[in-house]
Design a protein around this motif. Structure first.
Motif, PDB file in Angstrom:
ATOM      1  N   LEU A  68      -0.977  -9.135   0.302  1.00  0.00           N
ATOM      2  CA  LEU A  68      -1.348  -7.778   0.691  1.00  0.00           C
ATOM      3  C   LEU A  68      -0.418  -6.741   0.055  1.00  0.00           C
ATOM      4  N   ALA A  69       0.840  -7.137  -0.153  1.00  0.00           N
ATOM      5  CA  ALA A  69       1.823  -6.221  -0.755  1.00  0.00           C
ATOM      6  C   ALA A  69       1.928  -6.404  -2.264  1.00  0.00           C
ATOM      7  N   ILE A  70       1.761  -7.640  -2.719  1.00  0.00           N
ATOM      8  CA  ILE A  70       1.834  -7.942  -4.161  1.00  0.00           C
ATOM      9  C   ILE A  70       0.421  -8.275  -4.615  1.00  0.00           C
ATOM     10  N   LYS A  71      -0.317  -7.272  -4.980  1.00  0.00           N
ATOM     11  CA  LYS A  71      -1.730  -7.453  -5.312  1.00  0.00           C
ATOM     12  C   LYS A  71      -1.892  -8.151  -6.656  1.00  0.00           C
ATOM     13  N   GLN A  72      -2.940  -8.960  -6.762  1.00  0.00           N
ATOM     14  CA  GLN A  72      -3.228  -9.710  -7.979  1.00  0.00           C
ATOM     15  C   GLN A  72      -4.461  -9.135  -8.674  1.00  0.00           C
ATOM     16  N   THR A  73      -4.451  -9.227 -10.005  1.00  0.00           N
ATOM     17  CA  THR A  73      -5.565  -8.680 -10.781  1.00  0.00           C
ATOM     18  C   THR A  73      -6.555  -9.760 -11.210  1.00  0.00           C
ATOM     19  N   GLY A 120      24.158  -7.267   3.948  1.00  0.00           N
ATOM     20  CA  GLY A 120      23.766  -5.891   4.198  1.00  0.00           C
ATOM     21  C   GLY A 120      22.787  -5.707   5.330  1.00  0.00           C
ATOM     22  N   LYS A 121      22.424  -4.440   5.556  1.00  0.00           N
ATOM     23  CA  LYS A 121      21.543  -4.107   6.666  1.00  0.00           C
ATOM     24  C   LYS A 121      20.525  -3.055   6.225  1.00  0.00           C
ATOM     25  N   ILE A 122      19.360  -3.104   6.871  1.00  0.00           N
ATOM     26  CA  ILE A 122      18.251  -2.201   6.545  1.00  0.00           C
ATOM     27  C   ILE A 122      17.862  -1.456   7.811  1.00  0.00           C
ATOM     28  N   PRO A 123      17.761  -0.141   7.776  1.00  0.00           N
ATOM     29  CA  PRO A 123      17.426   0.614   8.986  1.00  0.00           C
ATOM     30  C   PRO A 123      15.927   0.589   9.278  1.00  0.00           C
ATOM     31  N   TYR A 124      15.588   0.910  10.505  1.00  0.00           N
ATOM     32  CA  TYR A 124      14.184   1.128  10.841  1.00  0.00           C
ATOM     33  C   TYR A 124      13.761   2.445  10.200  1.00  0.00           C
ATOM     34  N   ASP A 125      12.626   2.445   9.537  1.00  0.00           N
ATOM     35  CA  ASP A 125      12.201   3.615   8.767  1.00  0.00           C
ATOM     36  C   ASP A 125      10.684   3.754   8.883  1.00  0.00           C
ATOM     37  N   LYS A 126      10.224   4.870   9.438  1.00  0.00           N
ATOM     38  CA  LYS A 126       8.784   5.103   9.579  1.00  0.00           C
ATOM     39  C   LYS A 126       8.092   5.154   8.219  1.00  0.00           C
ATOM     40  N   SER A 127       8.794   5.615   7.202  1.00  0.00           N
ATOM     41  CA  SER A 127       8.217   5.646   5.855  1.00  0.00           C
ATOM     42  C   SER A 127       7.939   4.233   5.349  1.00  0.00           C
ATOM     43  N   ALA A 128       8.812   3.294   5.747  1.00  0.00           N
ATOM     44  CA  ALA A 128       8.606   1.899   5.362  1.00  0.00           C
ATOM     45  C   ALA A 128       7.366   1.336   6.034  1.00  0.00           C
ATOM     46  N   VAL A 129       7.158   1.702   7.288  1.00  0.00           N
ATOM     47  CA  VAL A 129       5.967   1.251   8.012  1.00  0.00           C
ATOM     48  C   VAL A 129       4.705   1.768   7.335  1.00  0.00           C
ATOM     49  N   GLU A 130       4.731   3.027   6.937  1.00  0.00           N
ATOM     50  CA  GLU A 130       3.579   3.618   6.253  1.00  0.00           C
ATOM     51  C   GLU A 130       3.329   2.937   4.909  1.00  0.00           C
ATOM     52  N   ALA A 131       4.398   2.600   4.206  1.00  0.00           N
ATOM     53  CA  ALA A 131       4.257   1.922   2.916  1.00  0.00           C
ATOM     54  C   ALA A 131       3.591   0.565   3.084  1.00  0.00           C
ATOM     55  N   VAL A 132       4.064  -0.188   4.069  1.00  0.00           N
ATOM     56  CA  VAL A 132       3.495  -1.514   4.327  1.00  0.00           C
ATOM     57  C   VAL A 132       2.029  -1.401   4.713  1.00  0.00           C
ATOM     58  N   ASN A 133       1.704  -0.420   5.543  1.00  0.00           N
ATOM     59  CA  ASN A 133       0.306  -0.224   5.965  1.00  0.00           C
ATOM     60  C   ASN A 133      -0.596   0.158   4.792  1.00  0.00           C
ATOM     61  N   ASN A 134      -0.007   0.744   3.755  1.00  0.00           N
ATOM     62  CA  ASN A 134      -0.769   1.133   2.565  1.00  0.00           C
ATOM     63  C   ASN A 134      -0.728   0.069   1.473  1.00  0.00           C
ATOM     64  N   GLY A 135      -0.194  -1.111   1.810  1.00  0.00           N
ATOM     65  CA  GLY A 135      -0.144  -2.201   0.849  1.00  0.00           C
ATOM     66  C   GLY A 135       0.902  -2.034  -0.225  1.00  0.00           C
ATOM     67  N   LEU A 136       1.986  -1.312   0.081  1.00  0.00           N
ATOM     68  CA  LEU A 136       3.066  -1.086  -0.871  1.00  0.00           C
ATOM     69  C   LEU A 136       4.334  -1.786  -0.399  1.00  0.00           C
ATOM     70  N   THR A 137       5.306  -1.906  -1.282  1.00  0.00           N
ATOM     71  CA  THR A 137       6.595  -2.475  -0.903  1.00  0.00           C
ATOM     72  C   THR A 137       7.564  -1.344  -0.588  1.00  0.00           C
TER      73      THR A 137
END
Length: 288
Positions: free
Chosen positions: A43-48, A245-262
């Motif tokens: 879903l995130a790494i789309k194939q052609t 390392g550590k990764i914060p909670y980020d609403k922009s990240a949630v939107e990216a995932v929902n749009n099929g992006l990394t």
């Protein structure tokens, strides 16, 4: 070819989100999704291109030849899984309950029961521009560990001289995770700052150590519980496990995932943090 496996110990920690970001950052041409119960890396790494598809045969299932069946009830009496069903005096075996143990075949006096190959899932391999191995287990099948092994074999079956393979591992700590760990060079554990997240992290670390596999840890959504994040860092320091390392909670990240992006396809705080985690993890992977 170095193999980096990304695990979480429990579902929902962001394992696939981190894996997809790592694939983009490394520009990896070889990767696999070993979450065969619910694969979602595609879903995130789309194939052609379209994948090559092959049936996966897991444990065999018993079948009754109704013409030969003497209706003696021995199979009913001896099946501990209650897979043998009798409807209107007709005997048949429920494939969702049958474990393929072969007891019914052994006790049948007229040899009316035989174990037959059973399709338990489907293997898919994209091999045009990249090598992407994945699979889907059928509902109710219990051979996920065997299918994970086949996914990894399929990934390694085509040798193009690539230097790195990234594997999105199975959630949990059971058989499919053990199959995922086997043969990899390093495990990156994506931990969640929660009671269950820490518990499962500890258990997956012990599993990886059984295989003598190099293990590193990062924390996703670390700011959801700073106290538990500190507990994870303290655990890593106490047990000499590299913390990358550590990764914060980020609403922009949630939107990216929902749009099929990394995470690295959009400009966001989580994307910047995952780049730091990626750099530290790669340094550990390549270190002798």
């Amino acid at each position: 070819m170095k193999q980096l496996l990304i695990l979480s110990g429990k579902g929902g920690t962001g394992k696939t989100t981190v894996a997809s970001a790592f694939i983009k950052l490394s520009q990896a041409k070889v990767y696999a999704d070993c979450d065969v119960d619910a694969p979602n890396l595609h879903l995130a790494i789309k194939q052609t291109s379209q994948p090559k598809r092959n049936d996966f045969f897991g444990m065999p299932k018993a079948e009754i030849n109704t013409i030969l069946c003497a209706k003696c009830d021995r199979c009913v009496e001896n099946c501990r899984f209650d897979a043998v069903q009798v409807v209107d005096n007709n005997y048949w075996i429920d494939p969702y309950l049958c474990e393929g143990c072969g007891v019914c075949e052994m006790v049948c006096p007229v040899r009316a029961i035989n174990l037959k190959p059973h399709i338990s899932g489907e293997l898919m391999l994209y091999d045009k521009d990249v090598i992407f191995s994945t699979a889907q287990l059928k509902m109710g099948s219990g051979t996920s560990g065997m299918l994970v092994t086949e996914v990894k074999k399929q990934m390694k079956s085509i040798d193009r001289g690539d230097e790195l393979a990234i594997i999105d591992g199975s959630p949990g700590i059971g058989c499919p995770v053990i199959a995922s760990i086997s043969g990899v060079d390093m495990v990156l554990i994506v931990a969640e700052p929660s009671v269950s997240g820490i518990s499962d992290m500890e258990r997956i670390i012990k599993t990886a150590q059984t295989f003598h596999t190099k293990t590193v840890v990062c924390v996703n959504k670390y700011d959801a519980n700073l106290k538990k994040t500190k507990a994870i860092i303290d655990y890593c320091q106490a047990h000499d496990i590299p913390y990358v390392g550590k990764i914060p909670y980020d609403k922009s990240a949630v939107e990216a995932v929902n749009n099929g992006l990394t995470l690295v396809d959009v400009f966001c705080e989580a994307g910047a943090a995952v780049q730091v985690v990626f750099g530290n993890a790669m340094e550990m992977l390549l270190r002798n």
